[in-house]
Motif scaffolding. Structure first.
Motif, short mmCIF file in Angstrom:
data_model
loop_
_atom_site.label_atom_id
_atom_site.label_comp_id
_atom_site.label_asym_id
_atom_site.label_seq_id
_atom_site.Cartn_x
_atom_site.Cartn_y
_atom_site.Cartn_z
N PRO A 66 128.55 -3.92 -77.46
CA PRO A 66 128.90 -5.09 -76.65
C PRO A 66 127.71 -5.73 -75.92
CG PRO A 66 130.59 -3.43 -76.40
CD PRO A 66 129.47 -2.79 -77.19
N VAL A 67 126.75 -4.93 -75.45
CA VAL A 67 125.59 -5.51 -74.77
C VAL A 67 124.79 -6.38 -75.74
CG1 VAL A 67 123.39 -4.99 -73.62
CG2 VAL A 67 125.45 -3.69 -73.03
N LYS A 68 124.62 -5.89 -76.97
CA LYS A 68 123.91 -6.67 -77.99
C LYS A 68 124.68 -7.95 -78.32
CE LYS A 68 122.70 -6.68 -82.88
NZ LYS A 68 122.82 -5.98 -84.16
N LEU A 69 125.98 -7.83 -78.48
CA LEU A 69 126.80 -9.01 -78.80
C LEU A 69 126.72 -10.03 -77.68
CD1 LEU A 69 129.92 -7.31 -80.38
CD2 LEU A 69 128.05 -8.48 -81.56
N ASN A 70 126.79 -9.57 -76.44
CA ASN A 70 126.70 -10.51 -75.33
C ASN A 70 125.34 -11.19 -75.31
OD1 ASN A 70 127.66 -11.86 -72.94
ND2 ASN A 70 126.24 -10.56 -71.82
N SER A 71 124.30 -10.46 -75.64
CA SER A 71 122.96 -11.06 -75.70
C SER A 71 122.92 -12.18 -76.73
CB SER A 71 121.93 -9.98 -76.04
OG SER A 71 120.66 -10.55 -76.20
N LEU A 72 123.52 -11.94 -77.88
CA LEU A 72 123.56 -12.98 -78.92
C LEU A 72 124.43 -14.17 -78.49
CD1 LEU A 72 123.93 -10.65 -82.04
CD2 LEU A 72 121.93 -12.03 -81.43
N ILE A 73 125.56 -13.88 -77.84
CA ILE A 73 126.42 -14.96 -77.35
C ILE A 73 125.68 -15.78 -76.28
CG2 ILE A 73 128.52 -15.44 -75.99
CD1 ILE A 73 129.78 -12.99 -77.49
N ALA A 133 128.10 -11.24 -67.07
CA ALA A 133 128.72 -10.17 -67.86
C ALA A 133 127.67 -9.15 -68.27
CB ALA A 133 129.42 -10.75 -69.09
N ASP A 134 126.48 -9.62 -68.61
CA ASP A 134 125.40 -8.72 -68.99
C ASP A 134 125.06 -7.78 -67.83
OD1 ASP A 134 123.20 -7.99 -70.92
OD2 ASP A 134 121.98 -8.62 -69.20
N ILE A 135 124.94 -8.33 -66.65
CA ILE A 135 124.63 -7.52 -65.46
C ILE A 135 125.75 -6.51 -65.21
CG2 ILE A 135 124.39 -7.60 -62.94
CD1 ILE A 135 122.95 -10.36 -63.41
N GLY A 141 128.55 0.08 -66.41
CA GLY A 141 128.79 0.92 -67.58
C GLY A 141 130.27 1.09 -67.89
N VAL A 142 131.11 0.42 -67.10
CA VAL A 142 132.55 0.48 -67.30
C VAL A 142 132.90 -0.31 -68.54
CG1 VAL A 142 134.78 -0.11 -66.26
CG2 VAL A 142 132.93 0.73 -64.83
N ASN A 143 133.86 0.13 -69.27
CA ASN A 143 134.37 -0.48 -70.49
C ASN A 143 133.70 -1.81 -70.87
OD1 ASN A 143 135.83 -1.21 -72.72
ND2 ASN A 143 137.80 -0.63 -71.82
N ARG A 144 132.57 -1.70 -71.52
CA ARG A 144 131.79 -2.87 -71.92
C ARG A 144 132.57 -3.77 -72.88
NH1 ARG A 144 126.03 0.29 -72.61
NH2 ARG A 144 125.56 0.29 -70.38
N GLN A 145 133.36 -3.15 -73.71
CA GLN A 145 134.17 -3.93 -74.66
C GLN A 145 135.16 -4.82 -73.91
OE1 GLN A 145 135.48 -1.62 -78.01
NE2 GLN A 145 137.18 -2.99 -78.41
N ALA A 146 135.78 -4.29 -72.87
CA ALA A 146 136.74 -5.07 -72.08
C ALA A 146 136.03 -6.21 -71.35
CB ALA A 146 137.46 -4.18 -71.08
N ILE A 147 134.83 -5.95 -70.84
CA ILE A 147 134.06 -7.00 -70.16
C ILE A 147 133.73 -8.11 -71.14
CG2 ILE A 147 131.84 -7.51 -69.04
CD1 ILE A 147 131.98 -4.57 -67.92
#
Length: 160
Positions: A66-73, A133-135, A141-147
């Motif tokens: 999810p962190v990588k996906l958010n970076s791309l988004i 969202a990245d921060i 570290g809580v449910n990154r997918q949900a964020i």
């Protein structure tokens, strides 16, 4: 280049002796993460949260972080913001491609088309939401997918 060659061979072998259609490609080819993120952000630009959610589901099924996906988004949102500003100031897709160091004009043209669907302030707000969202993902570290899922749903309706 190896991946491209194998994808072309896979598509050609499934098409046999007929003309290859977009449906053939979509059915057989393995999309890249970046291409699916582009489809996701394109759907968000149109306010199509259903297709954006499906694209996100596809990405998460590929076990993308999810962190990588958010970076791309976030990168796409910044591109849409810049494309919106460029269009407002009379820049062409070729000029945007040069500013963003793209090898071709195609992604810049696509960004400019999508950017027109919202106001520049909307894109700026989308960049801010993605950064927040990245921060949150990195700090809690809580449910990154949900964020990430909540972010995508929010981005589909953002209006500054």
């Amino acid at each position: 280049m190896t991946n491209l060659r194998s994808e072309i061979e896979k598509i050609a072998s499934c098409a046999a002796d007929k003309i290859i259609s977009k449906k053939d490609i979509d059915t057989v080819a393995t999309p890249t993460t970046e291409a699916v993120v582009f489809d996701l952000t394109d759907a968000l630009a149109r306010g199509d949260t259903d297709n954006a959610a499906q694209a996100l589901t596809d990405l998460l099924a590929l076990r993308e972080e999810p962190v990588k996906l958010n970076s791309l988004i976030c990168s796409q949102m910044r591109g849409l913001y810049l494309a919106s500003l460029a269009a407002q100031s009379g820049k062409t897709p070729a000029m945007l491609a040069e500013m963003m160091n793209y090898k071709s004009e195609y992604p810049a043209r696509r960004l400019m088309e999508s950017a027109k669907l919202r106001d520049a302030n909307d894109w700026l707000e989308a960049v801010k939401l993605s950064a927040e969202a990245d921060i949150e993902m990195k700090r809690t570290g809580v449910n990154r997918q949900a964020i990430l899922t909540a972010l995508v749903m929010r981005l589909g309706t953002v209006r500054a």
